[in-house]
Structure formats: structure tokens, C-alpha cells
Write an enzyme that holds these catalytic residues in place. Structure first.
Site, PDB file in Angstrom:
ATOM      1  CD  GLU A 273      38.926  50.058  46.258  1.00  0.00           C
ATOM      2  OE1 GLU A 273      38.175  49.107  45.960  1.00  0.00           O
ATOM      3  OE2 GLU A 273      39.351  50.234  47.405  1.00  0.00           O
ATOM      4  N   PRO A 274      37.886  52.406  40.588  1.00  0.00           N
ATOM      5  CG  PRO A 274      38.392  53.966  38.921  1.00  0.00           C
ATOM      6  CD  PRO A 274      38.690  53.616  40.357  1.00  0.00           C
ATOM      7  N   GLY A 275      36.801  50.109  38.064  1.00  0.00           N
ATOM      8  CA  GLY A 275      37.264  49.067  37.142  1.00  0.00           C
ATOM      9  C   GLY A 275      36.501  49.212  35.843  1.00  0.00           C
ATOM     10  NE  ARG A 276      30.519  47.040  35.849  1.00  0.00           N
ATOM     11  CZ  ARG A 276      30.256  45.738  35.704  1.00  0.00           C
ATOM     12  NH1 ARG A 276      29.987  45.253  34.518  1.00  0.00           N
ATOM     13  NH2 ARG A 276      30.233  44.925  36.746  1.00  0.00           N
ATOM     14  NE  ARG A 312      29.874  41.710  32.770  1.00  0.00           N
ATOM     15  CZ  ARG A 312      28.812  42.448  32.487  1.00  0.00           C
ATOM     16  NH1 ARG A 312      28.430  42.603  31.239  1.00  0.00           N
ATOM     17  NH2 ARG A 312      28.139  43.025  33.430  1.00  0.00           N
ATOM     18  CE1 TYR A 316      28.002  38.405  38.000  1.00  0.00           C
ATOM     19  CE2 TYR A 316      29.175  39.310  36.111  1.00  0.00           C
ATOM     20  CZ  TYR A 316      29.180  38.787  37.389  1.00  0.00           C
ATOM     21  OH  TYR A 316      30.372  38.657  38.048  1.00  0.00           O
ATOM     22  CB  CYS A 341      28.322  20.593  25.428  1.00  0.00           C
ATOM     23  SG  CYS A 341      29.297  20.073  24.040  1.00  0.00           S
ATOM     24  CE1 TYR A 370      35.202  42.853  37.405  1.00  0.00           C
ATOM     25  CE2 TYR A 370      33.920  44.619  36.416  1.00  0.00           C
ATOM     26  CZ  TYR A 370      34.716  44.148  37.422  1.00  0.00           C
ATOM     27  OH  TYR A 370      35.047  44.975  38.466  1.00  0.00           O
TER      28      TYR A 370
END
Ligand code: PLP
Length: 411
Positions: A273-276, A312, A316, A341, A370
Site C-alpha cells: 500500500e505505498p503512497g508517499r 506538513r 510534522y 495569521c 500529503y
């Protein structure tokens, strides 16, 4: 392979000048390279070619319909984690038997949707969820194929917010409780246990956590087979990291060798299940400098993209390289910040880069995963356009939101 490189017109994506692209489309914009996407998908898939396997791209990393359509053309399946992602997969034209459904909080409606569309399997995260799936399967007259997502209690050694494989996390079924649950599941009406799975985190840059998790999962699978369950799949989840700035994650080949080495003797189809690892390096966020501002010792460069476009860095503490589209003489240390702001509204902090002046363009690199999916309308900012470059041409694959779009659902 890097298709973001400098040419006569400054930084380009493939053969398109980013200056020309920004003039045509405006900024901020997410820009993706078709060649890089294609190369990443094929390399990942090829790495597993010697064993029965199914790559299910994790839609959550980037759910743009055009990208999903490309992945279908390239023979890739999907991992969906919500009804909305199932909807996107099917709108893109995915075959149900190449779609899997995961997620720790699936609702009744979502489970019904997955069963009615006949997805390949549902990844189960708890006893209570299993009960709900069985009840809905009975009600709809379907057989629910389920994979037990185990929590192998493994430290993925990644950022704590994207680590998912410890027993203190909400994810998965404790691996020591999985055999008992598997037996109970096998006895439930309209439920068929077809495999075991795990996913221990994201942006993992060492092989050891993958190997450890895979070994625990293999042992669980073997035990269930010994107990008489006819399994078909072993799902190793996603999580392979990418280089954002200095990391040296395993190559897809090394990753595949490790997983195949552990998993193949069970005779099961490997699911990934790769995403990145598929979309991360293929995309940038292109933005334009609004103005400069000094505050004491600090030099801020304020651009037209903010934390609503790319969250991100504050979420993170993630690092993204900056590449000015045209490099000027002289270097300086700056904070690249947005117009929002919040003091967390930064894209890069204390970064040494060539001087940036008002109206200059700058690319925030490695934001294909992401990035756009986490964008919001905070501060009533329309979300950016998304653009797919293919050789000398480019297409808008998500138009920039307008002010009207902002209030469309409120009128
Ligand atoms: C269940 C599951 N599968 C796959 C992924 C994709 O992970 P990555 O993008 O790190 O490959 C995630 C993301 O955290 C996930 O939760």
C-alpha cells in the site's frame, strides 16, 4: 530521476518552464511530473514482479482523479480509507477487485458501500468492527472478505505522529489476540478471513522495522494456515520513505527483496500500500514571493502559499528543499512564511538560499504526497490549482478554487 532541473528559463518541470507555467496558471500551484510518477510506479511494481503481488496505491497520499486514472492505466490498484476515497477510486474507473478498504473508524455506511461495490477485501481493525461487518454482510446478502490488520508492536523509528505499529496506537488488532479473533471471524456468518496485514508507519527510512513487522505477520499467517484458514493475501501496508533532505531510504528493490524474502514461503499474494513512495518526489508547490520583511535578526520572505496549502512543516516539522526558479547572486538565511495569521505558518525555517525578491518564484520540493490532500480553506483562502506536466505540455488537473467556491455550500 529528477525532472525538476534548471534550463535556460530557470527551473523547469520536464520541458516546461515553471515561469511560463506560473504566468498561465497562477500561484500557488501544485505541479506534478508525469514522467516521475510513471517511473516511480513502474519501479515499485517491477521490484515485486517475481512474486504474485498487488500494488494498491494509498489514495490518501494524493487523491487527484487524473492521477488515479493514470495509475489505473499503469495497472495499479488502490487502498481507500474512507467512503470518499472509495468514491474517487470508482469514479476514476477502478476495478473493484483491485480496491481494498482500510481505516480504523469505518462507519456502517462505509462498510455497506465497500460490500455493495464488492471490493477485494476489507482490512479489519477490531472485534467490534468485525461484528459490524458480519451484521451488514448478512443484511446485504454479501460475503465479507476480510484481512486482519495486526498491530505487531514495532517501533517504525519515524515521526511519532506518523508511527502506527505500537500497541499504544489506536491501529490494528494486537498480534497476540489475532489468532483467537481469526477463529471467531471464521465462524461468523457471511465472513471469510482471506489474509493478514499490517502498516507500522509512514516515512520509514530503514529496512529493520519493515523486516520485523513482516516477520511477525508471516508467523501469524503461518499459524492461521496451520489452524486451517485458507488465506490468500499478506498485506505489508505502506510506509516506504523518500529523501526530503539527506535521508537515504531503502530503494524499492531492497524493500521488495526484504519483504519477499520473509513473505514468499506462505504461498500468498503480497499486497503493498505505498503512497508517499509513489507520489512524493513527483510534485512541488510553486509559489511567488509577495514581499520581504525583517524583524530584529530575522529575515522573513513572505510567499503566497501558506500552511493551509502545505501543512506538513508545522504539523510534522517536515523539511522541504527550496529551489528558487531563478537563482540570484548571494545567499542568505531566511524563514519562508505564508500570509496566514498563525506563527506556525511557515514552509521553511532558517534556510540558506539564494536571495529571493518580491515576485520571484520558488519551488517547495517533494510535496507530491500529503500536500494538496491536506490543504484547507483556513483564512478563507481558495485551495491551489494542481497541474500535471507531460513533456512540453501541461494540464490543469484541479482548478484553483474561487471565492465563490468558498461559500458554495453555505448559500
Ligand atoms: C493503512 C495505510 N496504508 C498505507 C498508507 C500509506 O503510507 P505511505 O504513504 O507512507 O506509503 C497509510 C498511511 O499512513 C496507511 O495508514
Amino acid at each position: 530521476m529528477d525532472e525538476f532541473r534548471y534550463g535556460d528559463d530557470g527551473l523547469q518541470c520536464e520541458d516546461v518552464s515553471l515561469e511560463a507555467l506560473a504566468d498561465a496558471v497562477g500561484t500557488p500551484a501544485y505541479v506534478y511530473s508525469r514522467k516521475m510518477l510513471d517511473a516511480a510506479v513502474h519501479r515499485f511494481d517491477q521490484a515485486f514482479a517475481r512474486v504474485p503481488h498487488l500494488v494498491c496505491y494509498s489514495i490518501k497520499a494524493n487523491s487527484n482523479l487524473t492521477l488515479l486514472r493514470r495509475f489505473i492505466e499503469w495497472g495499479i490498484g488502490f487502498d481507500a480509507v474512507s467512503g470518499g476515497e472509495l468514491y474517487r477510486a470508482f469514479r476514476a474507473g477502478a476495478a473493484p477487485k483491485r480496491v481494498i478498504f482500510s481505516g480504523v473508524g469505518k462507519t456502517r455506511d462505509e462498510i455497506r458501500y465497500a460490500l455493495n461495490t464488492d471490493v477485494l477485501f476489507i482490512s479489519v481493525e477490531s472485534r467490534a468492527e468485525l461484528d459490524m461487518i458480519s451484521a451488514i454482510a448478512v443484511e446485504t446478502g454479501r460475503v465479507a472478505r476480510v484481512v486482519l490488520r495486526a498491530n505487531p508492536h514495532i517501533d517504525a523509528r519515524t515521526h511519532p505522529y506518523i508511527s502506527t505499529g505500537l500497541k499504544s496506537h489506536k491501529f490494528g488488532i494486537r498480534i497476540d489476540e489475532a489468532p483467537q479473533l481469526a477463529q471467531e471471524a471464521a465462524a461468523m456468518p457471511q465472513v471469510k478471513v482471506v489474509g493478514v496485514g499490517c502498516h507500522v508507519g509512514s516515512q520509514i527510512t530503514a529496512l529493520a522495522p519493515f523486516k520485523k513487522a513482516a516477520t511477525s505477520l508471516r508467523d501469524l499467517g503461518r499459524y492461521l494456515q496451520y489452524q486451517g484458514l485458507e488465506l490468500e493475501y499478506i498485506d505489508f501496508g505502506g510506509g516506504l520513505g523518500i529523501p526530503y533532505g539527506g535521508e537515504a531510504p531503502p530503494t524499492p528493490e531492497a524493500y521488495a527483496d526484504a519483504l519477499i524474502g520473509v513473505g514468499q514461503d506462505l504461498g500468498l499474494t503480497l499486497v503493498l500500500e505505498p503512497g508517499r513512495a509513489i507520489v512524493g518526489t513527483s510534485g512541488i508547490l510553486l509559489c511567488r514571493v509577495i514581499r520581504r520583511k525583517s524583524q530584529g535578526q530575522k529575515r522573513f520572505v513572505i510567499v503566497d502559499a501558506g500552511m493551509n496549502d502545505l501543512i506538513r512543516p508545522p504539523l510534522y516539522g517536515s523539511f522541504h528543499q527550496l529551489r528558487p526558479v531563478r537563482c540570484r547572486e548571494g545567499k542568505e538565511v531566511i524563514d519562508l512564511v505564508g500570509p496566514i495569521c498563525e506563527s506556525t505558518d511557515f514552509l521553511a525555517e532558517k534556510r540558506r538560499t539564494s536571495r529571493l525578491q518580491p515576485d520571484d518564484l520558488v519551488a517547495v520540493m517533494t510535496t507530491g504526497a500529503y500536500g494538496s490532500v491536506l490543504a484547507s480553506n483556513y483564512n478563507s483562502r481558495p485551495r491551489p490549482a494542481e497541474v500535471l506536466v507531460d513533456g512540453r505540455t501541461f494540464n490543469i488537473i484541479r482548478r484553483r478554487e474561487s471565492y465563490k467556491d468558498l461559500i458554495r455550500l453555505e448559500e
